[in-house]
Design an enzyme around this catalytic site. Structure first.
Site, short mmCIF file in Angstrom:
data_model
loop_
_atom_site.label_atom_id
_atom_site.label_comp_id
_atom_site.label_asym_id
_atom_site.label_seq_id
_atom_site.Cartn_x
_atom_site.Cartn_y
_atom_site.Cartn_z
N ASP A 17 -82.43 10.34 60.95
CA ASP A 17 -82.32 10.12 62.40
C ASP A 17 -81.10 9.26 62.72
O ASP A 17 -80.73 8.39 61.92
CB ASP A 17 -83.61 9.43 62.90
CG ASP A 17 -83.79 9.58 64.40
OD1 ASP A 17 -83.05 10.37 65.02
OD2 ASP A 17 -84.66 8.90 64.96
N HIS A 34 -73.76 15.02 64.03
CA HIS A 34 -74.46 15.92 63.10
C HIS A 34 -73.52 16.29 61.94
O HIS A 34 -73.96 16.40 60.80
CB HIS A 34 -74.96 17.17 63.83
CG HIS A 34 -76.04 16.87 64.84
ND1 HIS A 34 -77.14 16.11 64.55
CD2 HIS A 34 -76.18 17.25 66.15
CE1 HIS A 34 -77.91 16.02 65.63
NE2 HIS A 34 -77.35 16.69 66.60
N LEU A 128 -83.07 19.42 40.41
CA LEU A 128 -83.47 18.78 41.68
C LEU A 128 -84.05 19.85 42.60
O LEU A 128 -83.39 20.85 42.88
CB LEU A 128 -82.27 18.12 42.36
CG LEU A 128 -82.54 17.56 43.76
CD1 LEU A 128 -83.46 16.34 43.69
CD2 LEU A 128 -81.24 17.18 44.47
C1 FPP Z 1 -81.70 13.62 64.11
O1 FPP Z 1 -80.75 12.79 64.76
C2 FPP Z 1 -81.02 14.65 63.35
C3 FPP Z 1 -81.17 16.00 63.55
C4 FPP Z 1 -82.04 16.58 64.59
C5 FPP Z 1 -80.38 16.96 62.76
C6 FPP Z 1 -80.23 16.66 61.30
C7 FPP Z 1 -79.07 17.42 60.80
C8 FPP Z 1 -78.18 16.97 59.91
C9 FPP Z 1 -78.25 15.69 59.20
C10 FPP Z 1 -76.99 17.83 59.66
C11 FPP Z 1 -76.89 18.68 58.49
C12 FPP Z 1 -78.10 18.96 57.70
C13 FPP Z 1 -78.12 19.83 56.68
C14 FPP Z 1 -79.36 20.01 55.89
C15 FPP Z 1 -76.92 20.63 56.31
P1 FPP Z 1 -80.74 12.75 66.34
O2 FPP Z 1 -79.84 13.83 66.84
O3 FPP Z 1 -82.14 12.80 66.88
O4 FPP Z 1 -80.10 11.34 66.60
P2 FPP Z 1 -80.39 10.33 67.81
O5 FPP Z 1 -81.82 9.86 67.64
O6 FPP Z 1 -79.40 9.24 67.59
O7 FPP Z 1 -80.18 11.08 69.09
#
Ligand code: FPP
Length: 250
Positions: A17, A34, A128
């Site tokens: 997150d 992201h 893994l």
């Molecule tokens: C949450 O942060 C994150 C996500 C909804 C997306 C997770 C994706 C990645 C880490 C990118 C790539 C992943 C792979 C497996 C290639 P948020 O957007 O809710 O952050 P915020 O709480 O600060 O708004």
């Protein structure tokens, strides 16, 4: 049943997150966060390989994330497709077995085809287990397992009295792996957010304010160090799970 935290967790589960806030702090669009998050995923996989962690499960996209603005969902889908195109061969070379859990029918056919191909290519790898929860929800996972039990009962393959924890647990996602030992959530929120609800029953929980794109090996090592000091009791007493000290009365 293991009673003490092993020095290194066998299975690590992470809610990644804070990507959006990381970008906002830099006055950049959320998708930039992201993208930086995808780099942190690579650092995390490297760390797990170095540490000999057997399984890593990452929450990449929840069933609820489909309701985010279309621009962000589209950007994330492009990012997932790009990562699948670029990273799978290297993950295979490193001995990672890739698996996707969640409602995969909701993905675009191009992404779906890449997911299937990645799973097939890496199916025999054992170094893994890298599990990506995508379009995943823990309640949906439990509901699907319950539906499968109901189908078996309706077809006469199972008696109602045989519906127990073991029968449901065998139908839940990642049933063939040890349950997560350690759960990490970055980004400061203190909740599980419908991730692996069944599987996390006895996981040790570790939270940090660090935003996911800032995660590196040092932070993950800090989490592992905390974990190594935890006493895992699985409902028993401390005296029951502590091995007797040499010289202490039996
Ligand atoms: C949450 O942060 C994150 C996500 C909804 C997306 C997770 C994706 C990645 C880490 C990118 C790539 C992943 C792979 C497996 C290639 P948020 O957007 O809710 O952050 P915020 O709480 O600060 O708004």
């Amino acid at each position: 049943m293991p009673t003490h935290a092993t020095p290194v967790p066998r299975h690590l589960a992470i809610i990644m997150d804070g990507n959006g806030r990381w970008a906002q702090k830099r006055h950049r669009p959320r998708i930039i966060g992201h993208r930086a998050g995808a780099q942190a995923v690579k650092r995390c996989v490297e760390f797990c390989l170095q540490q000999g962690i057997e399984a890593l499960t990452l929450f990449a996209f929840s069933s609820e994330n489909w309701n985010r603005p279309a621009e962000e969902v589209g950007g994330l889908m492009k990012l997932f497709l790009g990562a699948l195109e670029r990273e799978v061969d290297e993950l295979h070379r490193l001995g990672a077995r890739l698996r996707f859990i969640g409602e995969r029918s909701r993905f675009d056919p191009a992404i779906l085809a890449r997911m299937d191909a990645a799973e097939r290519l890496t199916a025999a790898n054992v170094r893994l287990h890298l599990n990506i929860a995508a379009s995943y929800g823990g309640r949906q996972d439990i509901a699907a397992a319950a539906r499968s039990l109901a189908e078996d009962v309706a077809a006469g393959r199972l008696l109602p009295a045989q519906v127990d924890e073991a029968a449901l647990g065998a139908r839940i996602a990642l049933a063939d792996l040890p349950a997560p030992d350690l759960f990490i959530r970055t980004g400061g929120e203190l909740r599980i957010s419908n991730f692996l609800l069944w599987q996390l029953a006895y996981a040790e929980l570790w939270f940090t304010d660090t935003l996911w794109p800032d995660v590196d090996g040092a932070l993950l090592q800090h989490a592992l160090d905390d974990y190594a000091g935890r006493e895992r009791r699985f409902g028993l007493t401390s005296a029951q799970v502590r091995p007797a000290q040499p010289g202490s009365p039996a």
